[in-house]
Design an enzyme around this catalytic site. Structure first.
Site, PDB file in Angstrom:
ATOM      1  CE  LYS A  42      -0.647  -0.140   5.080  1.00  0.00           C
ATOM      2  NZ  LYS A  42      -1.608   0.308   6.066  1.00  0.00           N
ATOM      3  NE  ARG A 139      -6.243   0.245  11.069  1.00  0.00           N
ATOM      4  CZ  ARG A 139      -4.862   0.145  10.522  1.00  0.00           C
ATOM      5  NH1 ARG A 139      -4.153   1.043  10.534  1.00  0.00           N
ATOM      6  NH2 ARG A 139      -4.453  -1.121  10.158  1.00  0.00           N
ATOM      7  CG  HIS A 169      -3.117  -4.384  11.913  1.00  0.00           C
ATOM      8  ND1 HIS A 169      -2.063  -5.231  11.461  1.00  0.00           N
ATOM      9  CD2 HIS A 169      -2.808  -3.392  12.103  1.00  0.00           C
ATOM     10  CE1 HIS A 169      -1.116  -4.206  11.093  1.00  0.00           C
ATOM     11  NE2 HIS A 169      -1.654  -3.166  11.908  1.00  0.00           N
ATOM     12  NE  ARG A 222      -2.158  -7.929   7.495  1.00  0.00           N
ATOM     13  CZ  ARG A 222      -2.766  -8.526   8.782  1.00  0.00           C
ATOM     14  NH1 ARG A 222      -3.419  -9.702   8.724  1.00  0.00           N
ATOM     15  NH2 ARG A 222      -2.907  -7.591   9.880  1.00  0.00           N
ATOM     16  CE1 TYR A 268      11.061  32.762   0.118  1.00  0.00           C
ATOM     17  CE2 TYR A 268      11.634  30.583   0.165  1.00  0.00           C
ATOM     18  CZ  TYR A 268      10.772  31.881  -0.457  1.00  0.00           C
ATOM     19  OH  TYR A 268      10.430  31.580  -1.739  1.00  0.00           O
ATOM     20  CG  ASP A 316      10.519  24.192  -5.894  1.00  0.00           C
ATOM     21  OD1 ASP A 316       9.725  23.276  -5.752  1.00  0.00           O
ATOM     22  OD2 ASP A 316      10.418  25.316  -5.899  1.00  0.00           O
TER      23      ASP A 316
HETATM   24  N1  PMH Z   1      -1.639  -5.363   8.040  1.00  0.00           N
HETATM   25  C1  PMH Z   1      -2.199  -3.966   8.102  1.00  0.00           C
HETATM   26  C2  PMH Z   1      -3.808  -4.105   8.114  1.00  0.00           C
HETATM   27  C3  PMH Z   1      -1.680  -3.045   8.181  1.00  0.00           C
HETATM   28  O1  PMH Z   1      -2.241  -1.859   8.362  1.00  0.00           O
HETATM   29  C4  PMH Z   1      -0.149  -3.099   8.001  1.00  0.00           C
HETATM   30  C5  PMH Z   1       0.597  -1.704   8.430  1.00  0.00           C
HETATM   31  C6  PMH Z   1       0.416  -4.064   7.787  1.00  0.00           C
HETATM   32  C7  PMH Z   1      -0.384  -5.471   7.635  1.00  0.00           C
HETATM   33  C8  PMH Z   1       1.778  -4.175   7.610  1.00  0.00           C
HETATM   34  O2  PMH Z   1       2.625  -4.184   8.927  1.00  0.00           O
HETATM   35  P1  PMH Z   1       4.363  -3.600   8.658  1.00  0.00           P
HETATM   36  O3  PMH Z   1       4.420  -2.624   7.910  1.00  0.00           O
HETATM   37  O4  PMH Z   1       4.345  -3.306  10.321  1.00  0.00           O
HETATM   38  O5  PMH Z   1       4.703  -4.904   8.634  1.00  0.00           O
HETATM   39  N2  PMH Z   1      -0.109  -0.554   8.351  1.00  0.00           N
HETATM   40  C9  PMH Z   1       0.348   0.746   8.764  1.00  0.00           C
HETATM   41  C10 PMH Z   1      -0.345   1.836   9.295  1.00  0.00           C
HETATM   42  O6  PMH Z   1      -1.743   1.704   8.744  1.00  0.00           O
HETATM   43  N3  PMH Z   1       0.136   2.600   9.858  1.00  0.00           N
HETATM   44  O7  PMH Z   1       1.439   2.263   9.820  1.00  0.00           O
HETATM   45  C11 PMH Z   1       1.775   0.914   9.272  1.00  0.00           C
END
Ligand code: PMH
Length: 387
Positions: A42, A139, A169, A222, A268, A316
């Site tokens: 993501k 969440r 999670h 994950r 600046y 920039d």
């Molecule tokens: N699964 C879910 C639902 C997540 O939101 C995330 C990371 C991961 C897996 C992966 O976690 P990792 O990067 O610690 O391995 N999500 C986020 C988040 O929403 N903010 O920081 C990390």
């Protein structure tokens, strides 16, 4: 590669795909062979580039991809990714036909959502879903066995819906204290025990849990931050079962060098005043690239040596103090290694009083990404000049 697709400003990110590959392979080796690896790509693969990271992960052992929302999944499909993709976050019920069309797996986290989605599903459609359980992250997700049963019954009655997975999670898997993690795990196990049928994929662990707690493996994990070679938190760094290899580096070239005389000011607000005659170089990177103003005073590497950013960072451009005059065009490393010097993402996170996750994410799409393997450039992404 055509010149048209290159870039014309001397600031770029380099992503070492071999490092990503090795992080994925090491995680695969660390896991039992029946545990699948879901690569979390993501947010443009945490700023590294979605399709390149997805391909590298899939080539090195990942079976599944995960993104935050449907646009990210469709973007990967448009770039030719055919592997299964799970949308971890919310999608609109009225958009389920797109998930069906692109073979995208959606997350169901509320009974009402499911009912609405069913209204929008065509008769012959097949929708893959994973149920999201909120075991303490607070969440999204269902929280009771009644909700779980209602969703399961509804799904079992509808041949168009395939309940492929269920997941939760963890909120604290990267902390030394295991208490809350264990609580979440037992809530999850308790809810799983109420399922009539076990779906093919049961997953809970993020990087931290996958690296530390085999008990939470279920049959998939994950992997996000550790795939990019970054520790999920500083406090568990010493516990990591293998060496992570940071993939993301940031570079620029000095575009202007001048002598600033004692008493003269820079940038600046004219807040920086030369205490003596000094050499100052200008870099073509600024806050619009994600190199935000709070990084004033942060070191960068020039000829392997640390020098500070002086004066306010502009949109920039920014200025650095040089020990002596150097040639225009000299490469400056803002994140990464140069000679004997090294600036890690963790160092930038410390300067900004934040976590390493945020750093590659905030380096904006305005900065082209160059992909390297075996020291060679193997790809490039410049979102400004795409099509
Ligand atoms: N699964 C879910 C639902 C997540 O939101 C995330 C990371 C991961 C897996 C992966 O976690 P990792 O990067 O610690 O391995 N999500 C986020 C988040 O929403 N903010 O920081 C990390």
């Amino acid at each position: 590669m055509e010149n048209e697709s290159l870039f014309y400003r001397d600031t770029w990110v380099e992503v070492d795909l071999d490092h990503v590959a090795s992080n994925v392979m090491n995680m695969k080796q660390h896991l039992p062979s029946d545990v699948q690896l879901i690569a979390v790509v993501k947010a443009n693969a945490y700023g590294h580039g979605d399709v390149q990271i997805a391909r590298t992960a899939l080539q090195n052992g990942a079976e599944y991809l995960a993104v935050a929302f449907m646009d990210e999944a469709i973007a990967l499909r448009k770039k030719g990714i055919v592997a299964p993709i799970l949308v971890l976050g919310a999608s609109r019920p009225e958009d389920v036909h797109l998930a069906v069309k692109h073979h995208i797996t959606l997350t169901v986290f509320h009974y009402d959502w499911l009912q609405k989605a069913q209204e929008y599903l065509a008769d012959e459609a097949t929708l893959d879903i994973h149920i999201k359980v909120d075991t303490g992250m607070g969440r999204i997700g269902i929280r009771t066995k009644e909700e779980l049963n209602a969703i399961e019954n509804q799904v079992l009655r509808d041949p168009r819906i395939n309940m492929e997975g269920i997941f939760t999670h963890f909120a604290t898997a990267d902390e030394l204290d295991h208490t809350y993690f264990e609580q979440q795990l037992s809530v999850f196990n308790e809810l799983l025990s109420h399922l009539k049928t076990k779906p093919r994929l049961i997953h809970a662990s993020n990087s931290a849990a996958a690296l530390r707690f085999p008990i939470a493996n279920f049959n998939a994990i994950r992997m996000g931050i550790s795939m990019y070679g970054l520790t999920p938190s500083l406090e568990i760094e010493s516990e990591l079962p293998f060496q992570l290899q940071e993939a993301f580096t940031l570079h620029s070239r000095i575009i202007h060098v001048k002598k600033v005389h004692k008493g003269e000011r820079v940038s600046y607000g004219a807040t920086y005043e030369a205490e003596e005659d000094e050499w100052v170089g200008t870099l073509p990177i600024g806050y619009a690239d994600g190199w935000i103003r709070k990084l004033q005073g942060q070191d960068v590497l020039v000829n392997g040596m640390r020098v500070p950013i002086v004066g306010r960072i502009c949109m920039d451009q920014c200025m650095i103090k040089l020990p002596k005059g150097v040639d225009v065009g000299t490469v400056v490393t803002l994140i990464g290694e140069q000679g004997q010097g090294r600036i890690t993402i963790n160092e930038i996170a410390r300067t900004l009083d934040t976590i390493n996750y945020e750093i590659p994410c905030i380096i904006s799409n305005r900065v082209p990404r160059i992909y390297k393997s075996s020291g060679q450039m193997v790809g490039m992404e410049n979102s400004l000049l795409q099509n």
